[in-house]
Design a protein around this motif. Sequence first.
Motif, PDB file in Angstrom:
ATOM      1  N   ARG A 198       0.921  -1.196  -0.115  1.00  0.00           N
ATOM      2  CA  ARG A 198      -0.145  -0.067   0.030  1.00  0.00           C
ATOM      3  C   ARG A 198       0.957   1.265  -0.071  1.00  0.00           C
ATOM      4  O   ARG A 198       2.022   1.267   0.070  1.00  0.00           O
ATOM      5  CB  ARG A 198      -0.797   0.046   1.322  1.00  0.00           C
ATOM      6  N   LEU A 199       0.256   2.194  -0.271  1.00  0.00           N
ATOM      7  CA  LEU A 199       1.122   3.558  -0.464  1.00  0.00           C
ATOM      8  C   LEU A 199       0.711   4.007   1.107  1.00  0.00           C
ATOM      9  O   LEU A 199      -0.088   4.002   1.783  1.00  0.00           O
ATOM     10  CB  LEU A 199       0.280   4.604  -1.260  1.00  0.00           C
ATOM     11  N   PRO A 200       1.725   5.108   1.467  1.00  0.00           N
ATOM     12  CA  PRO A 200       1.755   5.588   2.818  1.00  0.00           C
ATOM     13  C   PRO A 200       0.318   6.173   3.352  1.00  0.00           C
ATOM     14  O   PRO A 200      -0.114   6.189   4.545  1.00  0.00           O
ATOM     15  CB  PRO A 200       2.505   6.602   2.996  1.00  0.00           C
ATOM     16  N   GLY A 201      -0.476   6.789   2.320  1.00  0.00           N
ATOM     17  CA  GLY A 201      -1.840   7.492   2.523  1.00  0.00           C
ATOM     18  C   GLY A 201      -2.858   6.555   2.823  1.00  0.00           C
ATOM     19  O   GLY A 201      -3.943   6.655   3.074  1.00  0.00           O
ATOM     20  N   GLN A 202      -2.719   5.252   2.496  1.00  0.00           N
ATOM     21  CA  GLN A 202      -3.527   4.145   2.116  1.00  0.00           C
ATOM     22  C   GLN A 202      -3.773   3.156   3.623  1.00  0.00           C
ATOM     23  O   GLN A 202      -4.322   2.150   3.691  1.00  0.00           O
ATOM     24  CB  GLN A 202      -3.543   3.310   1.240  1.00  0.00           C
ATOM     25  N   VAL A 203      -2.672   3.522   4.573  1.00  0.00           N
ATOM     26  CA  VAL A 203      -2.838   2.797   5.987  1.00  0.00           C
ATOM     27  C   VAL A 203      -3.222   3.893   7.206  1.00  0.00           C
ATOM     28  O   VAL A 203      -2.906   5.083   6.835  1.00  0.00           O
ATOM     29  CB  VAL A 203      -1.493   2.242   6.133  1.00  0.00           C
ATOM     30  N   SER A 204      -3.363   3.258   7.964  1.00  0.00           N
ATOM     31  CA  SER A 204      -3.768   4.141   9.097  1.00  0.00           C
ATOM     32  C   SER A 204      -2.529   4.867   9.840  1.00  0.00           C
ATOM     33  O   SER A 204      -1.440   4.356   9.532  1.00  0.00           O
ATOM     34  CB  SER A 204      -4.525   3.465  10.483  1.00  0.00           C
ATOM     35  N   GLY A 205      -2.900   5.770  10.741  1.00  0.00           N
ATOM     36  CA  GLY A 205      -1.661   6.515  11.166  1.00  0.00           C
ATOM     37  C   GLY A 205      -0.820   5.595  12.102  1.00  0.00           C
ATOM     38  O   GLY A 205       0.475   5.877  11.814  1.00  0.00           O
ATOM     39  N   GLY A 206      -1.379   4.748  12.705  1.00  0.00           N
ATOM     40  CA  GLY A 206      -0.615   3.882  13.598  1.00  0.00           C
ATOM     41  C   GLY A 206      -0.190   2.729  12.779  1.00  0.00           C
ATOM     42  O   GLY A 206       1.211   2.464  12.902  1.00  0.00           O
ATOM     43  N   GLN A 207      -0.475   2.174  11.866  1.00  0.00           N
ATOM     44  CA  GLN A 207       0.047   1.225  10.929  1.00  0.00           C
ATOM     45  C   GLN A 207       1.338   2.073  10.166  1.00  0.00           C
ATOM     46  O   GLN A 207       2.414   1.476  10.033  1.00  0.00           O
ATOM     47  CB  GLN A 207      -0.956   0.876   9.972  1.00  0.00           C
ATOM     48  N   CYS A 208       1.178   3.255   9.753  1.00  0.00           N
ATOM     49  CA  CYS A 208       2.180   3.906   9.198  1.00  0.00           C
ATOM     50  C   CYS A 208       3.468   4.039   9.998  1.00  0.00           C
ATOM     51  O   CYS A 208       4.676   3.947   9.672  1.00  0.00           O
ATOM     52  CB  CYS A 208       1.687   5.353   8.552  1.00  0.00           C
ATOM     53  N   GLN A 209       3.011   4.349  11.430  1.00  0.00           N
ATOM     54  CA  GLN A 209       4.251   4.600  12.329  1.00  0.00           C
ATOM     55  C   GLN A 209       4.680   3.357  12.533  1.00  0.00           C
ATOM     56  O   GLN A 209       6.195   3.459  12.497  1.00  0.00           O
ATOM     57  CB  GLN A 209       3.594   5.312  13.391  1.00  0.00           C
ATOM     58  N   ARG A 210       3.891   2.331  12.671  1.00  0.00           N
ATOM     59  CA  ARG A 210       4.766   0.916  12.735  1.00  0.00           C
ATOM     60  C   ARG A 210       5.849   0.590  11.618  1.00  0.00           C
ATOM     61  O   ARG A 210       6.967   0.027  11.555  1.00  0.00           O
ATOM     62  CB  ARG A 210       3.473  -0.338  12.559  1.00  0.00           C
ATOM     63  N   ALA A 211       5.160   1.195  10.406  1.00  0.00           N
ATOM     64  CA  ALA A 211       5.951   1.011   9.194  1.00  0.00           C
ATOM     65  C   ALA A 211       7.194   1.706   9.169  1.00  0.00           C
ATOM     66  O   ALA A 211       8.305   1.424   8.842  1.00  0.00           O
ATOM     67  CB  ALA A 211       5.097   1.260   7.946  1.00  0.00           C
ATOM     68  N   ALA A 212       7.201   2.654   9.741  1.00  0.00           N
ATOM     69  CA  ALA A 212       8.321   3.789   9.928  1.00  0.00           C
ATOM     70  C   ALA A 212       9.193   3.141  10.836  1.00  0.00           C
ATOM     71  O   ALA A 212      10.316   3.116  10.535  1.00  0.00           O
ATOM     72  CB  ALA A 212       7.869   5.159  10.388  1.00  0.00           C
ATOM     73  N   LEU A 213       8.888   2.464  11.884  1.00  0.00           N
ATOM     74  CA  LEU A 213       9.663   1.773  12.898  1.00  0.00           C
ATOM     75  C   LEU A 213      10.426   0.537  11.995  1.00  0.00           C
ATOM     76  O   LEU A 213      11.439   0.294  12.268  1.00  0.00           O
ATOM     77  CB  LEU A 213       8.810   1.323  14.017  1.00  0.00           C
ATOM     78  N   ALA A 214       9.440  -0.152  11.257  1.00  0.00           N
ATOM     79  CA  ALA A 214      10.111  -1.282  10.585  1.00  0.00           C
ATOM     80  C   ALA A 214      11.206  -0.997   9.731  1.00  0.00           C
ATOM     81  O   ALA A 214      12.328  -1.505   9.775  1.00  0.00           O
ATOM     82  CB  ALA A 214       8.962  -1.776   9.659  1.00  0.00           C
ATOM     83  N   ARG A 215      11.060   0.089   8.948  1.00  0.00           N
ATOM     84  CA  ARG A 215      12.005   0.788   8.209  1.00  0.00           C
ATOM     85  C   ARG A 215      13.329   1.312   8.956  1.00  0.00           C
ATOM     86  O   ARG A 215      14.328   0.915   8.461  1.00  0.00           O
ATOM     87  CB  ARG A 215      11.583   1.957   7.405  1.00  0.00           C
ATOM     88  N   ALA A 216      13.139   2.015  10.163  1.00  0.00           N
ATOM     89  CA  ALA A 216      14.231   2.355  10.730  1.00  0.00           C
ATOM     90  C   ALA A 216      15.172   1.177  11.625  1.00  0.00           C
ATOM     91  O   ALA A 216      16.171   1.020  11.374  1.00  0.00           O
ATOM     92  CB  ALA A 216      13.769   3.316  11.928  1.00  0.00           C
ATOM     93  N   VAL A 217      14.281   0.117  12.045  1.00  0.00           N
ATOM     94  CA  VAL A 217      14.994  -1.113  12.604  1.00  0.00           C
ATOM     95  C   VAL A 217      15.610  -1.967  11.745  1.00  0.00           C
ATOM     96  O   VAL A 217      16.274  -2.889  12.203  1.00  0.00           O
ATOM     97  CB  VAL A 217      14.176  -1.447  13.818  1.00  0.00           C
ATOM     98  N   ALA A 218      15.163  -2.026  10.546  1.00  0.00           N
ATOM     99  CA  ALA A 218      15.543  -2.893   9.387  1.00  0.00           C
ATOM    100  C   ALA A 218      17.230  -3.065   9.320  1.00  0.00           C
ATOM    101  O   ALA A 218      17.672  -3.908   9.040  1.00  0.00           O
ATOM    102  CB  ALA A 218      14.740  -2.557   8.222  1.00  0.00           C
ATOM    103  N   VAL A 219      17.807  -1.954   9.552  1.00  0.00           N
ATOM    104  CA  VAL A 219      19.174  -1.646   9.420  1.00  0.00           C
ATOM    105  C   VAL A 219      19.756  -2.391  11.130  1.00  0.00           C
ATOM    106  O   VAL A 219      20.935  -2.169  11.193  1.00  0.00           O
ATOM    107  CB  VAL A 219      19.735  -0.486   9.252  1.00  0.00           C
ATOM    108  N   ARG A 220      18.977  -2.714  11.893  1.00  0.00           N
ATOM    109  CA  ARG A 220      19.431  -2.879  13.042  1.00  0.00           C
ATOM    110  C   ARG A 220      20.250  -2.111  13.813  1.00  0.00           C
ATOM    111  O   ARG A 220      21.540  -2.208  14.313  1.00  0.00           O
ATOM    112  CB  ARG A 220      20.175  -4.550  13.266  1.00  0.00           C
ATOM    113  N   PRO A 221      19.816  -0.654  13.739  1.00  0.00           N
ATOM    114  CA  PRO A 221      20.704   0.456  14.415  1.00  0.00           C
ATOM    115  C   PRO A 221      21.078   0.111  15.997  1.00  0.00           C
ATOM    116  O   PRO A 221      20.324  -0.676  16.566  1.00  0.00           O
ATOM    117  CB  PRO A 221      19.852   1.557  14.300  1.00  0.00           C
TER     118      PRO A 221
END
Lengths: 279, 262
Positions: free
Chosen positions: B144-167
């Motif tokens: 989905r596009l970012p506008g097509q998920v809820s705010g909470g789901q989008c923030q989860r996705a943002a977390l997924a993107r950030a922790v994908a590199v195992r910072p």
Amino acid sequence: MARDKVRTRFLVFSALSVAIFAGALLGPFIVPNDPLKADFQMVNQPPSARFPFGTDKLGRCLFSRVVCGARVTIFSSLALVGVIFVFGTAVGVASSYAGGRFDTVCMRVTDIVLAFPDMVLAIAVAGFLGGGLTNAIITLACVSWTKYARLARSQVLALRDQAFIEAARLAGNTGPQIIFRHIMPNAMGPLIVTAALDIGVMMIGVAGLSFLGLGVRPPTPEWGAMLNEGRTYFQQYPGTIFFPGVAIFISIMVFNLFGDSLRDLLAPRQPGETAKEMP
Amino acid sequence: MGEPILECRDLRVTFRKGNRLIKAVDGVSFGVEPGECYGLVGGSGCGKSTLARLVTRLRDADSGTVWLEGRDVTGVTGRGLRAFYRKVQMVFQDPVASFDPRKKIGQSIAEVLRNFGLAERTALRAAINGALEMVGLSPEHGERLPGQVSGGQCQRAALARAVAVRPRLLICDEVTSALDVSVQAQIVSLLRRLQGELNMAIIFISHDLSLVRCFTTRLGVMLDGKIVETGPAAEVVSTPKHEHTKLLLSSLFPVPRSAPGP
Ligand SMILES: Nc1ncnc2c1ncn2[C@@H]1O[C@H](COP(=O)(O)OP(=O)(O)OP(=O)(O)O)[C@@H](O)[C@H]1O
Ligand SMILES: [Mg+2]
């Protein structure tokens, strides 16, 4: 829904534009007569089965000349739009991305070019460079790239500080990657619409310079040049002006309406809408 | 205490707004231990986001130094910057705005994985799905596009993107303030879980002291670009020393309605 209407309009005008391009491309292969062949026994003939639009003062088939003229006028306009789109956008993006003194210099130059009326400047440059189609294209390119530079610059500036650009940096993108992957795709919409609307403007430019004798040289068929050739006899033989005039009118109208409908199609960004088009 | 994962000393940034100079960050020094959760609290406009941008190298400081794992990273660019982002990631306040509106969520995650060479081309899809799964999303959300998920789901996705590199360090700048209360709790518990699983340090930025104190080990209280009080979270909350902290605590903190927006 209004949205469907916009889409239908867009499809109709895209189809018409494509039809004109196809006609211009295939024209020389389908015309009934050689557009360059003069026949002094057939001077200024009215429309007939052999000459659908009649003939001009040199006895050349007007129909063939109008159809073949499409190629020069339309494709030189397209080439022109392509050149100014790429050049102007590159200047605008580079200038806003680099910032500082480079930006200032670029924007002053565009201001200066913008300050002159296009056609007057074009005539001046063409007078300096001399006639001919290539020079006409260079001339028009020189005076019309500026709006792309301005538009691209403002688009980049608006996008540059958005959170997703910062996120893209954190995602490990380098400067050029951010420009090409994130800024350009998001900045393209208005630029493409401007380019579509510019096809008609450039046709007027090419035809206008040719009309003034600064563009395409006779005997090459070109709509603006044909208008000039027909000018002196136009009271007795209106066809010499009428047919190329109508050709210019119709194609510019179609391209402008195409640009308009493209703008309507792209204008309101509705996420739900774009998703439908994705596989 | 071991070597801090991140240390800042005397960071300063001044903005010019008309004729006025705004000291958005005014001599901030602090350190974050590996694996700890450090809280930064303060009212609107006190310079939290600006400080986060300095720490993540999204903006240059006027002066001051940042060390990551003992190495000076104040001026890193290019290749060094990419190596830096391999270790430091950030999640933003507005989840939808932090994704490219033209790219599907999965594509944005794929970009991170590719840039850091974390997944083979053939294993990309599995890696994307793994990242989404980690934050409780399904592979379908990646389409989905970012506008097509809820705010909470989008923030989860943002977390997924950030922790994908195992910072080693994750900076969360008001990650819950764009979400409603029930979703806030979910995001916070997700963060806690991720912190445990991945053993990363977190800088948790918020204007909400009640949220920060139940989540962080140490915290710093910011006011007008300065850290005015710092210490273990429990201590700061039980025996506040600075007036501003007491104000925040008594939740009498008057949110200035005419405060200049970020
Ligand atoms: N790019 C900028 N240009 C000028 N001033 C800025 C800029 N960014 C921030 N500021 C100013 O710096 C100050 C601190 O801003 P900052 O966004 O860091 O605050 P904040 O603590 O994150 O606030 P909030 O809780 O509203 O997010 C504010 O007064 C803001 O107006
Ligand atoms: Mg902020």
